[in-house]
Motif scaffolding. Sequence first.
Motif, PDB file in Angstrom:
ATOM      1  N   TYR A  79      35.040  47.245  49.317  1.00 13.95           N
ATOM      2  CA  TYR A  79      36.627  47.099  49.164  1.00 13.95           C
ATOM      3  C   TYR A  79      37.209  48.738  50.004  1.00 13.95           C
ATOM      4  O   TYR A  79      36.590  49.170  49.651  1.00 13.95           O
ATOM      5  N   VAL A  82      44.850  48.618  53.187  1.00 14.45           N
ATOM      6  CA  VAL A  82      44.851  47.935  53.705  1.00 14.45           C
ATOM      7  C   VAL A  82      44.291  48.587  55.560  1.00 14.45           C
ATOM      8  O   VAL A  82      44.344  49.658  55.612  1.00 14.45           O
ATOM      9  N   PRO A  97      43.125  39.552  50.064  1.00 14.67           N
ATOM     10  CA  PRO A  97      42.933  40.364  49.095  1.00 14.67           C
ATOM     11  C   PRO A  97      41.741  40.200  47.523  1.00 14.67           C
ATOM     12  O   PRO A  97      42.424  39.364  47.415  1.00 14.67           O
ATOM     13  N   TYR A 196      40.772  45.112  50.254  1.00 10.10           N
ATOM     14  CA  TYR A 196      40.717  43.750  51.092  1.00 10.10           C
ATOM     15  C   TYR A 196      39.023  44.367  51.373  1.00 10.10           C
ATOM     16  O   TYR A 196      38.639  45.409  51.490  1.00 10.10           O
ATOM     17  N   ASP A 211      37.150  34.370  53.975  1.00 14.32           N
ATOM     18  CA  ASP A 211      38.394  34.012  53.587  1.00 14.32           C
ATOM     19  C   ASP A 211      38.689  33.132  53.002  1.00 14.32           C
ATOM     20  O   ASP A 211      39.290  32.976  51.964  1.00 14.32           O
TER      21      ASP A 211
END
Length: 243
Positions: A79, A82, A97, A196, A211
């Motif tokens: 993670y 952005v 997210p 993200y 996703d």
Amino acid sequence: MKIKLFLLIMLTMLSNTSLVIAQEILIFSTIENSVNAEISASVMQEAYSRIGIKVKIERLPAARALVKSNNGEVDGELYRVVNVHKKWKNLLMVPTPVNFMEGVVMTKNTTFSVNGWESLRPYKIGVRKGIRFSDEGTKGMNRRELHSNQSLLNFLNMNRADIIVITRANGLKVREKLNLTELKILEPSVEVNPLYHYLHKKHKALVPIIDTVLQKMKNEGLIEEIRERFISNLSKPHYPPQE
């Protein structure tokens, strides 16, 4: 017509997934000693398990983790905030997210109204090296970079900084671990950012697949549930006790 199109998309996704599943295990680098890393790891392990892939997490110093994921030494970054891929060109951001980060100001003796980054400028600040949000937010200010969250809180407790900038989750966890009860969080948060998942470009075909899984988990309320489970286990002494 819509049914045929849906079936075609699903077949394409399954075909791409089969290429990845042959690898069986994906390794993601992440920031060591981070509560947000533990939250994100739980989210991503669940997400990848839904398409038959096991996930291994490699915890590293923040800057080293990005170098390793960008170089393709691992399969991606667990993670980050952005647009990390705008600097680290080999990484691809998965659009949904997986978590969010609250950047907060922690203090021992200094009290002021937090009103964005500029309100921090008059103070001596401690930040963790390699953390993008605090690095960019305090650029040009009187700051000291340290290599761990524990070092940050100890630095503040010894009055070597007026304030530190840290994520709320990490600040609460380390304060509890070190029993530094005099340290407090100033409200409101200085910054709140979604976090993200990033894949190395060699896994480009996997981006829309994972996703889709994350979107489903989000709609189920599972991503929020996982985060709340972690946060609820942390000490929150800055809130008044309930009668």
